[in-house]
Design an enzyme around this catalytic site. Structure first.
Site, PDB file in Angstrom:
ATOM      1  CG  ASN A   1      -1.855   1.189   1.269  1.00  0.00           C
ATOM      2  OD1 ASN A   1      -2.731   1.332   0.423  1.00  0.00           O
ATOM      3  ND2 ASN A   1      -1.644   2.089   2.228  1.00  0.00           N
TER       4      ASN A   1
ATOM      5  CE1 TYR B   1       0.633   8.118  -6.420  1.00  0.00           C
ATOM      6  CE2 TYR B   1      -1.058   8.316  -8.100  1.00  0.00           C
ATOM      7  CZ  TYR B   1      -0.656   7.875  -6.858  1.00  0.00           C
ATOM      8  OH  TYR B   1      -1.539   7.196  -6.058  1.00  0.00           O
TER       9      TYR B   1
END
Length: 264
Positions: free
Chosen positions: A96, A161
């Site tokens: 995560n 990203y």
């Protein structure tokens, strides 16, 4: 019936930045424990990992905390070894960790920041998977759940990203294809706009925008009329990690309130 009864899980990124809401990693660690799993809560900040583990234990669950910077491969090997030492096996690896601060469109991108984000979002995840695969192969199976992003398939104006999360998607499908024969499943969640401390308090701190205004803007972008919560991501992770999804591998699951449908 508890869906993860007897399972041993690692949740990487189980701590969270301070904020009004709960983060994806902490929510997933709590939900896994509530469904019967013993959880190794991993975070770069040991205190935050301890906080999550303490919440689980306070609810009667089983958890241990482990501090690790997964940007370092030795730390990735160490966290897998710690889970095996604590629990004897690893049935679930939940990845995560993700960062995006300092990112920009291509024309304004900084090569150093690009490399840093790519390393933390993609290379680090590859390293945790690399070191858990021998354990899962040896025990006859396991489930890996990676957190990607809707930005992996749609423009968001933050190139590092976007590219790193697109890489997570390919990492997921490659691991799934090459490890199905060993009983190992690998899937990814693509969250859309989620109301987490990193997304709201973190971005508001960087941009100077009021949190209420930021929430209103993000809610308006979602076809369902509101952002998701960390619990929406956690429940998707639970399903993918559980035997309910025993015939599911290589899936890239949007959890986005319909944003990907709108985008096409």
């Amino acid at each position: 019936m508890s869906r993860l009864a007897g399972k041993k899980a690692i949740v990487v990124g189980a701590g969270q930045t301070p904020g009004e809401t709960i983060g994806n990693g902490r929510a997933t660690a709590l939900l896994f424990a509530r469904e019967g799993a013993a959880v190794l809560c991993v975070d770069r900040d040991p205190a935050r990992a301890e906080e999550t583990a303490a919440l689980i234990v306070a609810e009667g669950g089983e958890a241990q905390a482990h501090g690790a910077d997964i940007g370092d491969e030795a730390a990735c090997a160490g966290l897998i070894a710690a889970a095996v030492a604590a629990f004897g096996r690893v049935d679930i690896l939940h990845n995560n960790v993700g960062v995006g601060g300092g990112d920009a469109p291509v024309e304004n991108s900084d090569p150093g920041m690009f490399d840093k984000i790519l390393h933390l979002n993609l290379t680090a995840m590859m390293q945790t998977i690399k070191h858990v695969l021998p354990v899962m192969r040896g025990q006859g199976g396991g489930a890996i759940v990676n957190v990607s992003s809707l930005a992996s398939i749609a423009p968001a104006g933050i190139i590092a990203y976007e590219v790193s999360k697109a890489g997570v998607n390919k990492l997921t499908t490659s691991v799934a294809a090459l490890n199905a024969r060993y009983g190992i499943r690998c899937n990814a969640i693509l969250p859309g706009l989620i109301d987490t401390p990193m997304a709201i308090q973190g971005w508001a701190g960087l941009s100077g925008e009021a949190q209420a205004e930021l929430r209103d803007k993000r809610n308006a972008r979602v076809p369902m009329g509101r952002m998701g919560t960390a619990w929406d991501v956690a429940h998707a992770a639970l399903w993918l990690a559980s035997d309910d999804a025993r015939f599911v591998t290589g899936a890239l699951l949007p959890v986005d309130g319909g944003q990907s449908v709108r985008l096409g």
